[in-house]
Scaffold this motif. Structure first.
Motif, mmCIF file in Angstrom:
data_model
loop_
_atom_site.group_PDB
_atom_site.id
_atom_site.type_symbol
_atom_site.label_atom_id
_atom_site.label_comp_id
_atom_site.label_asym_id
_atom_site.label_seq_id
_atom_site.Cartn_x
_atom_site.Cartn_y
_atom_site.Cartn_z
ATOM 1 N N THR A 65 128.046 -9.504 90.976
ATOM 2 C CA THR A 65 127.138 -8.850 91.920
ATOM 3 C C THR A 65 126.022 -9.800 92.345
ATOM 4 O O THR A 65 125.198 -9.441 93.186
ATOM 5 N N GLU A 67 124.343 -12.497 94.399
ATOM 6 C CA GLU A 67 124.511 -13.131 95.715
ATOM 7 C C GLU A 67 124.578 -14.651 95.588
ATOM 8 O O GLU A 67 125.292 -15.299 96.350
ATOM 9 N N LEU A 70 128.127 -15.499 94.540
ATOM 10 C CA LEU A 70 129.030 -15.275 95.665
ATOM 11 C C LEU A 70 128.919 -16.393 96.700
ATOM 12 O O LEU A 70 129.920 -16.885 97.221
ATOM 13 N N GLU A 71 127.691 -16.817 96.989
ATOM 14 C CA GLU A 71 127.495 -17.903 97.952
ATOM 15 C C GLU A 71 128.066 -19.218 97.424
ATOM 16 O O GLU A 71 128.700 -19.965 98.165
ATOM 17 N N ILE A 102 135.083 -11.540 99.475
ATOM 18 C CA ILE A 102 133.677 -11.945 99.468
ATOM 19 C C ILE A 102 133.008 -11.557 100.786
ATOM 20 O O ILE A 102 131.933 -10.962 100.792
ATOM 21 N N SER A 103 133.655 -11.896 101.899
ATOM 22 C CA SER A 103 132.998 -11.724 103.200
ATOM 23 C C SER A 103 132.864 -10.273 103.646
ATOM 24 O O SER A 103 131.878 -9.909 104.273
ATOM 25 N N ARG A 106 132.074 -7.868 99.046
ATOM 26 C CA ARG A 106 131.119 -8.176 97.985
ATOM 27 C C ARG A 106 129.714 -8.542 98.478
ATOM 28 O O ARG A 106 128.732 -8.087 97.927
ATOM 29 N N THR A 107 129.619 -9.408 99.474
ATOM 30 C CA THR A 107 128.309 -9.931 99.837
ATOM 31 C C THR A 107 127.644 -9.126 100.948
ATOM 32 O O THR A 107 128.323 -8.548 101.802
ATOM 33 N N ASN A 109 124.890 -10.865 102.217
ATOM 34 C CA ASN A 109 124.149 -12.012 102.728
ATOM 35 C C ASN A 109 124.882 -12.627 103.930
ATOM 36 O O ASN A 109 126.033 -13.042 103.817
ATOM 37 N N THR A 112 126.334 -16.185 103.442
ATOM 38 C CA THR A 112 127.586 -16.206 102.682
ATOM 39 C C THR A 112 128.749 -15.777 103.571
ATOM 40 O O THR A 112 129.833 -16.361 103.521
ATOM 41 N N LYS A 113 128.531 -14.781 104.408
ATOM 42 C CA LYS A 113 129.570 -14.348 105.344
ATOM 43 C C LYS A 113 129.938 -15.490 106.296
ATOM 44 O O LYS A 113 131.116 -15.712 106.588
ATOM 45 N N CYS A 116 132.073 -18.024 104.504
ATOM 46 C CA CYS A 116 133.446 -17.508 104.367
ATOM 47 C C CYS A 116 134.230 -17.698 105.662
ATOM 48 O O CYS A 116 135.394 -18.116 105.637
#
Length: 186
Positions: A65, A67, A70-71, A102-103, A106-107, A109, A112-113, A116
Motif C-alpha cells: 500500500t 506509494e 509502488l513508484e 499498479i496503474s 494500486r496507485t 499517484n 506512478t501512473k 507505468c
C-alpha cells in the motif's frame, strides 16, 4: 557506478534481495525496491534480474500500500522494459498484468501512473501484440488518458498512436469501446 551495479547483479546478492521482500517491515521492502530500481538501469544487471525472476518479485512488492514502493516498482519495470531482448520472458512472467495492476488498481499517484504508461511503450511491438491484447493492457492508455494531466495524456496519446500503426493493431482498437472513447476525448 557500473562496477557497483555489476557486483549487485551477482546471483547470490539478488537471492538475498529477493528473499528480503518477505520482511515484515515496510522500510526493508522499500530498500529492496529502491535497490532493484537502481540496479535495473544496468544492462547486465537487468539480464540477471529478469532471468532470476524479478518480475515475480516486483509483483509481490507491488501488492504494497506504500506509494513509494509502488513508484519504485513502476520505475524498475520501466527500466527493465528497455531490454527488448527479454520482453518475451517478462511478458511470460506477467509484467503486463503488473503494469495494469499498479496503474489502474494500486496507485493513486499520477507520477506512478505516468511511469507505468511509459513502461508499456517499449512493449508495444507486433511480436508482443497478442499478449497485450490478451492482458487488456491497452486499457491503461484509455483509462489514464481521462486524467487531466498533460504529461499523462501525452504518453497515452503516444501509446494509442503505437497501437494504430498497423492494420491488425487498428482492428484491435476499434473493438474496444473504452479505447475509442478515449481517442475521441483526447
Amino acid at each position: 557506478d557500473s562496477e557497483a551495479h555489476d557486483m549487485l547483479a551477482a546471483e547470490n546478492v539478488m537471492n538475498v534481495l529477493f528473499a528480503n521482500i518477505r520482511a515484515e517491515d515496510g522500510v526493508t521492502k522499500e530498500l529492496v525496491a529502491n535497490t532493484l530500481c537502481n540496479v535495473s538501469v544496468n544492462r547486465h544487471a537487468s539480464d540477471t534480474m529478469i532471468r532470476m525472476g524479478v518480475v515475480e518479485v516486483l509483483a509481490t512488492l507491488a501488492s504494497s500500500t506504500s506509494e513509494n514502493i509502488l513508484e519504485l516498482c513502476a520505475k524498475c519495470i520501466c527500466n527493465l522494459t528497455c531490454n527488448i531482448s527479454l520482453h518475451r520472458k517478462m511478458i511470460d512472467n506477467k509484467v503486463l498484468e503488473i503494469i495494469l495492476m499498479i496503474s489502474l488498481v494500486r496507485t493513486v499517484n499520477n507520477s506512478t501512473k505516468l511511469i507505468c504508461a511509459k513502461a508499456l511503450l517499449p512493449l508495444i511491438t507486433d511480436d508482443n501484440l497478442p499478449a497485450i491484447e490478451t492482458s487488456g493492457s491497452v486499457r491503461i492508455f484509455a483509462t489514464l488518458s481521462n486524467i487531466q494531466n498533460a504529461p499523462i495524456q501525452h504518453i497515452c496519446a503516444k501509446g494509442l498512436y503505437l497501437f494504430t500503426i498497423s492494420l491488425s493493431r487498428r482492428q484491435e482498437l476499434v473493438q474496444r469501446r473504452a479505447v475509442l472513447q478515449a481517442l475521441y476525448n483526447m
